[in-house]
Motif scaffolding. Sequence first.
Motif, PDB file in Angstrom:
ATOM      1  N   UNK A  41       0.855  -1.177   0.000  1.00 43.52           N
ATOM      2  CA  UNK A  41       0.000   0.000   0.000  1.00 43.52           C
ATOM      3  C   UNK A  41       0.905   1.245   0.000  1.00 43.52           C
ATOM      4  N   UNK A  42       0.625   2.189  -0.906  1.00 44.01           N
ATOM      5  CA  UNK A  42       1.523   3.340  -1.047  1.00 44.01           C
ATOM      6  C   UNK A  42       1.646   4.168   0.229  1.00 44.01           C
ATOM      7  N   UNK A  43       0.542   4.328   0.941  1.00 44.94           N
ATOM      8  CA  UNK A  43       0.605   5.124   2.179  1.00 44.94           C
ATOM      9  C   UNK A  43       1.500   4.431   3.195  1.00 44.94           C
ATOM     10  N   UNK A  44       1.326   3.126   3.327  1.00 43.20           N
ATOM     11  CA  UNK A  44       2.156   2.400   4.305  1.00 43.20           C
ATOM     12  C   UNK A  44       3.626   2.394   3.895  1.00 43.20           C
ATOM     13  N   UNK A  45       3.873   2.290   2.607  1.00 42.08           N
ATOM     14  CA  UNK A  45       5.267   2.330   2.163  1.00 42.08           C
ATOM     15  C   UNK A  45       5.893   3.685   2.460  1.00 42.08           C
ATOM     16  N   UNK A  46       5.117   4.733   2.254  1.00 41.39           N
ATOM     17  CA  UNK A  46       5.657   6.074   2.532  1.00 41.39           C
ATOM     18  C   UNK A  46       5.882   6.258   4.029  1.00 41.39           C
ATOM     19  N   UNK A  47       4.948   5.782   4.822  1.00 41.06           N
ATOM     20  CA  UNK A  47       5.122   5.869   6.281  1.00 41.06           C
ATOM     21  C   UNK A  47       6.382   5.112   6.699  1.00 41.06           C
ATOM     22  N   UNK A  48       6.503   3.897   6.176  1.00 38.15           N
ATOM     23  CA  UNK A  48       7.662   3.087   6.547  1.00 38.15           C
ATOM     24  C   UNK A  48       8.960   3.793   6.154  1.00 38.15           C
ATOM     25  N   UNK A  49       8.980   4.395   4.972  1.00 43.03           N
ATOM     26  CA  UNK A  49      10.223   5.039   4.546  1.00 43.03           C
ATOM     27  C   UNK A  49      10.494   6.297   5.371  1.00 43.03           C
ATOM     28  N   UNK A  50       9.437   6.956   5.811  1.00 44.17           N
ATOM     29  CA  UNK A  50       9.645   8.109   6.707  1.00 44.17           C
ATOM     30  C   UNK A  50      10.308   7.664   8.001  1.00 44.17           C
TER      31      UNK A  50
ATOM     32  N   UNK B  17      17.437   3.793  -4.737  1.00 41.17           N
ATOM     33  CA  UNK B  17      17.313   4.517  -3.481  1.00 41.17           C
ATOM     34  C   UNK B  17      16.403   3.704  -2.576  1.00 41.17           C
ATOM     35  N   UNK B  18      16.934   3.353  -1.411  1.00 41.52           N
ATOM     36  CA  UNK B  18      16.246   2.417  -0.547  1.00 41.52           C
ATOM     37  C   UNK B  18      15.231   3.069   0.372  1.00 41.52           C
ATOM     38  N   UNK B  19      14.434   2.222   0.992  1.00 34.07           N
ATOM     39  CA  UNK B  19      13.389   2.677   1.901  1.00 34.07           C
ATOM     40  C   UNK B  19      13.975   3.468   3.061  1.00 34.07           C
ATOM     41  N   UNK B  20      15.222   3.188   3.392  1.00 28.12           N
ATOM     42  CA  UNK B  20      15.827   3.831   4.560  1.00 28.12           C
ATOM     43  C   UNK B  20      16.576   5.097   4.195  1.00 28.12           C
ATOM     44  N   UNK B  21      16.622   5.410   2.916  1.00 28.36           N
ATOM     45  CA  UNK B  21      17.455   6.536   2.526  1.00 28.36           C
ATOM     46  C   UNK B  21      16.748   7.874   2.613  1.00 28.36           C
ATOM     47  N   UNK B  22      15.526   7.892   2.158  1.00 32.44           N
ATOM     48  CA  UNK B  22      14.756   9.140   2.175  1.00 32.44           C
ATOM     49  C   UNK B  22      13.282   8.777   2.056  1.00 32.44           C
ATOM     50  N   UNK B  23      12.410   9.651   2.554  1.00 31.72           N
ATOM     51  CA  UNK B  23      10.978   9.377   2.380  1.00 31.72           C
ATOM     52  C   UNK B  23      10.642   9.203   0.911  1.00 31.72           C
ATOM     53  N   UNK B  24       9.894   8.182   0.623  1.00 29.42           N
ATOM     54  CA  UNK B  24       9.469   7.883  -0.754  1.00 29.42           C
ATOM     55  C   UNK B  24       8.509   8.947  -1.264  1.00 29.42           C
ATOM     56  N   UNK B  25       8.626   9.266  -2.543  1.00 30.65           N
ATOM     57  CA  UNK B  25       7.583  10.129  -3.098  1.00 30.65           C
ATOM     58  C   UNK B  25       6.375   9.279  -3.503  1.00 30.65           C
ATOM     59  N   UNK B  26       5.274   9.985  -3.748  1.00 30.93           N
ATOM     60  CA  UNK B  26       4.002   9.274  -3.980  1.00 30.93           C
ATOM     61  C   UNK B  26       4.068   8.345  -5.175  1.00 30.93           C
ATOM     62  N   UNK B  27       4.697   8.826  -6.233  1.00 30.86           N
ATOM     63  CA  UNK B  27       4.716   8.054  -7.478  1.00 30.86           C
ATOM     64  C   UNK B  27       5.468   6.737  -7.297  1.00 30.86           C
ATOM     65  N   UNK B  28       6.626   6.824  -6.688  1.00 32.62           N
ATOM     66  CA  UNK B  28       7.432   5.617  -6.515  1.00 32.62           C
ATOM     67  C   UNK B  28       6.762   4.689  -5.503  1.00 32.62           C
ATOM     68  N   UNK B  29       6.126   5.284  -4.502  1.00 36.04           N
ATOM     69  CA  UNK B  29       5.432   4.465  -3.512  1.00 36.04           C
ATOM     70  C   UNK B  29       4.318   3.662  -4.182  1.00 36.04           C
ATOM     71  N   UNK B  30       3.603   4.304  -5.093  1.00 34.62           N
ATOM     72  CA  UNK B  30       2.499   3.628  -5.781  1.00 34.62           C
ATOM     73  C   UNK B  30       3.029   2.476  -6.627  1.00 34.62           C
ATOM     74  N   UNK B  31       4.138   2.748  -7.273  1.00 34.44           N
ATOM     75  CA  UNK B  31       4.757   1.756  -8.151  1.00 34.44           C
ATOM     76  C   UNK B  31       5.234   0.536  -7.347  1.00 34.44           C
ATOM     77  N   UNK B  32       5.930   0.807  -6.268  1.00 39.77           N
ATOM     78  CA  UNK B  32       6.455  -0.287  -5.446  1.00 39.77           C
ATOM     79  C   UNK B  32       5.339  -1.022  -4.712  1.00 39.77           C
ATOM     80  N   UNK B  33       4.327  -0.291  -4.296  1.00 43.35           N
ATOM     81  CA  UNK B  33       3.228  -0.930  -3.565  1.00 43.35           C
ATOM     82  C   UNK B  33       2.565  -1.991  -4.425  1.00 43.35           C
TER      83      UNK B  33
END
Lengths: 124, 124
Positions: A41-50, B17-33
Amino acid sequence: MSKQELEVPGQDADCCSGVSEAPLDEERAAELAKVFKALGDPVRLRLLSMIASRGEGGETCVCEMTPAFDLSQPTISHHLKLLRQAGLIDCERRGTWVHYWVLPGALDKLAGFLTAPQTAGAAA
Amino acid sequence: MSKQELEVPGQDADCCSGVSEAPLDEERAAELAKVFKALGDPVRLRLLSMIASRGEGGETCVCEMTPAFDLSQPTISHHLKLLRQAGLIDCERRGTWVHYWVLPGALDKLAGFLTAPQTAGAAA
Protein backbone atom coordinates in the motif's frame (compact mmCIF):
# COMPACT_ATOMS: atom_id res chain seq x y z
CA MET A 1 22.94 -35.00 20.03
CA SER A 2 19.54 -34.44 18.53
CA LYS A 3 18.78 -30.80 18.90
CA GLN A 4 15.07 -31.19 19.28
CA GLU A 5 14.38 -27.78 20.74
CA LEU A 6 11.19 -25.96 20.08
CA GLU A 7 10.92 -24.98 16.50
CA VAL A 8 10.62 -21.23 16.41
CA PRO A 9 8.76 -20.50 13.18
CA GLY A 10 10.72 -17.56 11.83
CA GLN A 11 14.08 -18.55 13.27
CA ASP A 12 17.54 -18.12 11.85
CA ALA A 13 18.08 -20.97 9.43
CA ASP A 14 14.49 -20.66 8.31
CA CYS A 15 14.62 -16.90 8.06
CA CYS A 16 17.36 -17.05 5.49
CA SER A 17 16.18 -19.51 2.92
CA GLY A 18 15.37 -17.31 0.00
CA VAL A 19 12.59 -17.30 -2.53
CA SER A 20 15.01 -18.67 -5.11
CA GLU A 21 16.33 -21.53 -3.04
CA ALA A 22 13.39 -23.88 -2.79
CA PRO A 23 9.62 -23.78 -3.13
CA LEU A 24 8.13 -22.14 -0.04
CA ASP A 25 5.99 -24.23 2.24
CA GLU A 26 2.48 -23.06 3.01
CA GLU A 27 3.17 -21.91 6.53
CA ARG A 28 6.11 -19.74 5.68
CA ALA A 29 4.33 -18.39 2.60
CA ALA A 30 1.41 -17.30 4.78
CA GLU A 31 3.75 -15.63 7.24
CA LEU A 32 5.70 -13.75 4.57
CA ALA A 33 2.60 -12.83 2.59
CA LYS A 34 1.32 -10.96 5.63
CA VAL A 35 4.42 -8.81 5.67
CA PHE A 36 4.39 -8.14 1.93
CA LYS A 37 0.71 -7.32 2.11
CA ALA A 38 1.50 -4.69 4.71
CA LEU A 39 3.97 -3.20 2.26
CA GLY A 40 1.47 -3.40 -0.58
CA ASP A 41 0.00 0.00 0.00
CA PRO A 42 1.52 3.34 -1.05
CA VAL A 43 0.60 5.12 2.18
CA ARG A 44 2.16 2.40 4.31
CA LEU A 45 5.27 2.33 2.16
CA ARG A 46 5.66 6.07 2.53
CA LEU A 47 5.12 5.87 6.28
CA LEU A 48 7.66 3.09 6.55
CA SER A 49 10.22 5.04 4.55
CA MET A 50 9.64 8.11 6.71
CA ILE A 51 10.38 6.04 9.77
CA ALA A 52 13.21 4.01 8.24
CA SER A 53 14.99 7.02 6.83
CA ARG A 54 15.67 8.20 10.36
CA GLY A 55 18.25 5.46 10.47
CA GLU A 56 18.93 2.81 13.06
CA GLY A 57 17.88 3.91 16.49
CA GLY A 58 15.93 6.81 15.01
CA GLU A 59 12.30 7.44 15.78
CA THR A 60 9.51 9.33 14.12
CA CYS A 61 6.57 10.92 15.87
CA VAL A 62 3.20 10.29 14.30
CA CYS A 63 2.73 14.06 14.51
CA GLU A 64 5.55 14.48 11.98
CA MET A 65 4.06 12.02 9.54
CA THR A 66 0.42 13.03 9.40
CA PRO A 67 0.99 16.40 7.67
CA ALA A 68 2.51 14.66 4.65
CA PHE A 69 -0.81 13.00 3.84
CA ASP A 70 -4.30 14.05 2.93
CA LEU A 71 -5.59 11.59 5.49
CA SER A 72 -7.00 11.80 8.98
CA GLN A 73 -4.81 10.88 11.88
CA PRO A 74 -6.89 7.79 12.73
CA THR A 75 -6.35 6.56 9.18
CA ILE A 76 -2.61 7.12 9.47
CA SER A 77 -2.64 5.33 12.82
CA HIS A 78 -4.47 2.42 11.28
CA HIS A 79 -1.85 2.08 8.56
CA LEU A 80 0.88 2.25 11.19
CA LYS A 81 -0.89 -0.46 13.14
CA LEU A 82 -0.80 -2.76 10.10
CA LEU A 83 2.92 -2.17 9.72
CA ARG A 84 3.33 -2.96 13.39
CA GLN A 85 1.26 -6.13 13.16
CA ALA A 86 3.46 -7.22 10.28
CA GLY A 87 6.46 -7.01 12.57
CA LEU A 88 8.11 -4.19 10.66
CA ILE A 89 7.90 -1.37 13.18
CA ASP A 90 7.22 -0.83 16.84
CA CYS A 91 6.09 2.17 18.82
CA GLU A 92 5.80 3.80 22.19
CA ARG A 93 3.43 6.44 23.44
CA ARG A 94 5.08 9.33 25.23
CA GLY A 95 2.68 11.98 26.42
CA THR A 96 0.37 12.97 23.60
CA TRP A 97 2.24 11.35 20.79
CA VAL A 98 3.19 7.91 19.63
CA HIS A 99 6.75 7.42 18.37
CA TYR A 100 7.66 4.79 15.80
CA TRP A 101 10.84 3.00 14.80
CA VAL A 102 11.77 0.18 12.46
CA LEU A 103 12.39 -3.15 14.16
CA PRO A 104 16.05 -3.99 13.74
CA GLY A 105 16.63 -6.62 11.11
CA ALA A 106 13.04 -6.70 9.86
CA LEU A 107 13.80 -5.14 6.50
CA ASP A 108 17.08 -6.96 6.03
CA LYS A 109 15.35 -10.25 6.67
CA LEU A 110 12.80 -9.53 3.97
CA ALA A 111 15.52 -8.37 1.61
CA GLY A 112 17.43 -11.56 2.32
CA PHE A 113 14.40 -13.57 1.39
CA LEU A 114 14.19 -11.84 -1.99
CA THR A 115 17.88 -11.93 -2.81
CA ALA A 116 19.11 -14.64 -5.12
CA PRO A 117 21.66 -16.90 -3.45
CA GLN A 118 25.22 -15.93 -4.39
CA THR A 119 26.16 -19.29 -5.83
CA ALA A 120 28.56 -18.59 -8.62
CA GLY A 121 27.27 -20.29 -11.77
CA ALA A 122 25.51 -23.21 -10.14
CA ALA A 123 24.22 -24.77 -13.35
CA ALA A 124 26.15 -27.31 -15.34
CA MET B 1 7.66 -14.55 -29.61
CA SER B 2 6.23 -11.98 -27.31
CA LYS B 3 9.05 -11.48 -24.90
CA GLN B 4 7.79 -8.00 -24.17
CA GLU B 5 10.65 -5.57 -23.86
CA LEU B 6 10.76 -4.92 -20.19
CA GLU B 7 9.87 -1.37 -19.67
CA VAL B 8 11.59 -0.84 -16.38
CA PRO B 9 9.49 1.82 -14.69
CA GLY B 10 11.90 3.08 -12.07
CA GLN B 11 15.21 3.12 -13.89
CA ASP B 12 18.66 2.75 -12.43
CA ALA B 13 19.41 5.65 -10.14
CA ASP B 14 15.83 5.66 -9.02
CA CYS B 15 15.69 1.92 -8.62
CA CYS B 16 18.38 1.97 -6.00
CA SER B 17 17.31 4.52 -3.48
CA GLY B 18 16.25 2.42 -0.55
CA VAL B 19 13.39 2.68 1.90
CA SER B 20 15.83 3.83 4.56
CA GLU B 21 17.45 6.54 2.53
CA ALA B 22 14.76 9.14 2.17
CA PRO B 23 10.98 9.38 2.38
CA LEU B 24 9.47 7.88 -0.75
CA ASP B 25 7.58 10.13 -3.10
CA GLU B 26 4.00 9.27 -3.98
CA GLU B 27 4.72 8.05 -7.48
CA ARG B 28 7.43 5.62 -6.51
CA ALA B 29 5.43 4.47 -3.51
CA ALA B 30 2.50 3.63 -5.78
CA GLU B 31 4.76 1.76 -8.15
CA LEU B 32 6.45 -0.29 -5.45
CA ALA B 33 3.23 -0.93 -3.57
CA LYS B 34 1.88 -2.67 -6.64
CA VAL B 35 4.79 -5.09 -6.59
CA PHE B 36 4.58 -5.75 -2.85
CA LYS B 37 0.85 -6.25 -3.17
CA ALA B 38 1.50 -8.94 -5.74
CA LEU B 39 3.75 -10.62 -3.19
CA GLY B 40 1.18 -10.21 -0.44
CA ASP B 41 -0.57 -13.47 -1.08
CA PRO B 42 0.63 -16.93 -0.01
CA VAL B 43 -0.32 -18.62 -3.26
CA ARG B 44 1.52 -16.05 -5.33
CA LEU B 45 4.55 -16.25 -3.07
CA ARG B 46 4.64 -20.01 -3.44
CA LEU B 47 4.24 -19.76 -7.21
CA LEU B 48 7.02 -17.21 -7.38
CA SER B 49 9.33 -19.38 -5.30
CA MET B 50 8.56 -22.38 -7.49
CA ILE B 51 9.59 -20.38 -10.53
CA ALA B 52 12.52 -18.60 -8.89
CA SER B 53 14.00 -21.76 -7.43
CA ARG B 54 14.67 -22.99 -10.94
CA GLY B 55 17.49 -20.49 -10.93
CA GLU B 56 18.50 -17.92 -13.51
CA GLY B 57 17.49 -18.93 -16.98
CA GLY B 58 15.23 -21.64 -15.56
CA GLU B 59 11.59 -21.95 -16.46
CA THR B 60 8.58 -23.57 -14.91
CA CYS B 61 5.60 -24.90 -16.77
CA VAL B 62 2.23 -23.99 -15.31
CA CYS B 63 1.44 -27.69 -15.54
CA GLU B 64 4.11 -28.37 -12.93
CA MET B 65 2.76 -25.79 -10.51
CA THR B 66 -0.94 -26.47 -10.52
CA PRO B 67 -0.75 -29.89 -8.80
CA ALA B 68 0.81 -28.28 -5.70
CA PHE B 69 -2.38 -26.33 -5.01
CA ASP B 70 -5.97 -27.05 -4.23
CA LEU B 71 -6.96 -24.52 -6.83
CA SER B 72 -8.25 -24.60 -10.36
CA GLN B 73 -5.90 -23.87 -13.18
CA PRO B 74 -7.66 -20.62 -14.10
CA THR B 75 -7.14 -19.44 -10.52
CA ILE B 76 -3.46 -20.32 -10.68
CA SER B 77 -3.21 -18.55 -14.02
CA HIS B 78 -4.85 -15.48 -12.54
CA HIS B 79 -2.30 -15.36 -9.72
CA LEU B 80 0.49 -15.77 -12.25
CA LYS B 81 -0.97 -12.92 -14.27
CA LEU B 82 -0.77 -10.65 -11.23
CA LEU B 83 2.87 -11.56 -10.71
CA ARG B 84 3.48 -10.80 -14.36
CA GLN B 85 1.68 -7.48 -14.20
CA ALA B 86 3.86 -6.59 -11.23
CA GLY B 87 6.92 -7.05 -13.41
CA LEU B 88 8.25 -10.01 -11.46
CA ILE B 89 7.89 -12.78 -14.00
CA ASP B 90 7.27 -13.26 -17.67
CA CYS B 91 5.95 -16.14 -19.69
CA GLU B 92 5.66 -17.71 -23.08
CA ARG B 93 3.12 -20.15 -24.43
CA ARG B 94 4.57 -23.19 -26.16
CA GLY B 95 2.01 -25.62 -27.43
CA THR B 96 -0.50 -26.40 -24.73
CA TRP B 97 1.40 -24.94 -21.81
CA VAL B 98 2.62 -21.60 -20.62
CA HIS B 99 6.16 -21.44 -19.25
CA TYR B 100 7.20 -18.90 -16.65
CA TRP B 101 10.49 -17.39 -15.56
CA VAL B 102 11.56 -14.67 -13.17
CA LEU B 103 12.53 -11.40 -14.83
CA PRO B 104 16.24 -10.90 -14.30
CA GLY B 105 16.95 -8.36 -11.61
CA ALA B 106 13.36 -7.95 -10.49
CA LEU B 107 13.85 -9.57 -7.09
CA ASP B 108 17.26 -8.06 -6.49
CA LYS B 109 15.85 -4.64 -7.20
CA LEU B 110 13.15 -5.11 -4.60
CA ALA B 111 15.67 -6.51 -2.14
CA GLY B 112 17.88 -3.50 -2.77
CA PHE B 113 15.01 -1.22 -1.96
CA LEU B 114 14.53 -2.91 1.41
CA THR B 115 18.18 -3.17 2.36
CA ALA B 116 19.58 -0.58 4.70
CA PRO B 117 22.38 1.41 3.14
CA GLN B 118 25.79 0.08 4.17
CA THR B 119 27.05 3.31 5.67
CA ALA B 120 29.44 2.23 8.39
CA GLY B 121 28.41 3.91 11.61
CA ALA B 122 26.98 7.06 10.12
CA ALA B 123 26.05 8.75 13.40
CA ALA B 124 28.43 10.99 15.30
